[in-house]
Design an enzyme around this catalytic site. Structure first.
Site, PDB file in Angstrom:
ATOM      1  N   LYS A 120      48.427  40.923  40.625  1.00 45.24           N
ATOM      2  CA  LYS A 120      49.784  41.129  40.120  1.00 45.24           C
ATOM      3  C   LYS A 120      50.818  40.466  41.030  1.00 45.24           C
ATOM      4  O   LYS A 120      51.719  39.757  40.558  1.00 45.24           O
ATOM      5  CB  LYS A 120      50.089  42.621  39.987  1.00 45.24           C
ATOM      6  CG  LYS A 120      51.452  42.904  39.369  1.00 45.24           C
ATOM      7  CD  LYS A 120      51.717  44.397  39.281  1.00 45.24           C
ATOM      8  CE  LYS A 120      52.046  44.984  40.648  1.00 45.24           C
ATOM      9  NZ  LYS A 120      52.476  46.389  40.581  1.00 45.24           N
ATOM     10  N   ASP A 138      52.483  45.190  35.223  1.00 46.92           N
ATOM     11  CA  ASP A 138      52.611  46.425  36.002  1.00 46.92           C
ATOM     12  C   ASP A 138      52.603  47.601  35.033  1.00 46.92           C
ATOM     13  O   ASP A 138      52.293  47.440  33.844  1.00 46.92           O
ATOM     14  CB  ASP A 138      53.883  46.411  36.852  1.00 46.92           C
ATOM     15  CG  ASP A 138      55.146  46.494  36.005  1.00 46.92           C
ATOM     16  OD1 ASP A 138      55.054  46.340  34.759  1.00 46.92           O
ATOM     17  OD2 ASP A 138      56.223  46.716  36.577  1.00 46.92           O
TER      18      ASP A 138
END
Length: 213
Positions: A120, A138
């Site tokens: 991420k 997320d």
């Protein structure tokens, strides 16, 4: 959800926010990398408060490394998990100096090899600092993608793969920002603000919530 409806959603999000930006404060790829590393399980607001004090003092791998773990902690102690984040940040600075001439590598594998940097974080840096059409998923983006039926998946990796598959190329650079901001301010976890949502009529969430009249 069909592709025509997806395009309408994306066009509406783009019209509402043509040039979306991260809410993290940064002025170099290195500052962005450290800010994103610090933002895990923390709010952008809390990270900005810390880096607004840290970066005028130290905003390069060498200067942060010179602070040491204990010195860095004094700047980031208000952020969750600051002990482990301080350790990872110092290790990351050392690796950047030793392996990458103090530059943030524009390379996924090299980014993910840095301590505290996962997929991420790498996606955010590649997208925001280098303009790659990556999509960092997320909790906000995972929720919005599943709730609206824009791109459904059981894990964040599933949702990322689905988004990359169904989002037209012209939207890929910005969709991460649109979805995270939408999840942060409108499609919130407990009581989504459906009544003020600009894509409410296109969203396929069956349990929409509206304010009492």
């Amino acid at each position: 959800m069909n592709n025509d409806k997806r395009r309408l959603i994306l066009e509406r999000l783009r019209e509402n926010n043509p040039k979306p930006q991260t809410e993290l404060n940064w002025s170099s790829p290195f500052e962005l990398l450290i800010a994103v590393l610090l933002s895990a399980q923390a709010t952008d607001v809390s990270v900005n408060k810390a880096t607004d004090k840290l970066y005028p003092i130290a905003n390069t791998p060498e200067s942060i490394l010179a602070l040491g773990v204990d010195g860095l902690k004094q700047y980031i102690k208000t952020i969750g998990l600051f002990n482990s984040k301080a350790e990872n940040t110092i290790k990351t600075c050392k690796m950047l100096i030793e392996l990458h001439n103090s530059e943030v590598p524009e390379n996924r594998a090299a980014l993910e090899a840095l301590p505290g940097v996962g997929r991420k974080t790498a996606n955010v840096v590649l997208n925001t600092a280098f303009g790659w059409p990556t999509i960092a998923v997320d909790t906000h983006i995972y929720r919005v993608s599943n709730r609206t039926k824009l791109a459904m998946g059981k894990t964040v990796d599933d949702v990322e793969a689905k988004l990359l598959k169904v989002i037209p190329s012209e939207f890929k650079l910005d969709v991460h920002h649109w979805l995270i901001l939408h999840g942060r301010y409108t499609c919130i976890a407990r009581k989504p603000r459906c009544g003020s949502c600009i894509i409410e009529d296109l969203c396929e969430f069956k349990e929409k919530i509206y304010p009492e009249e």
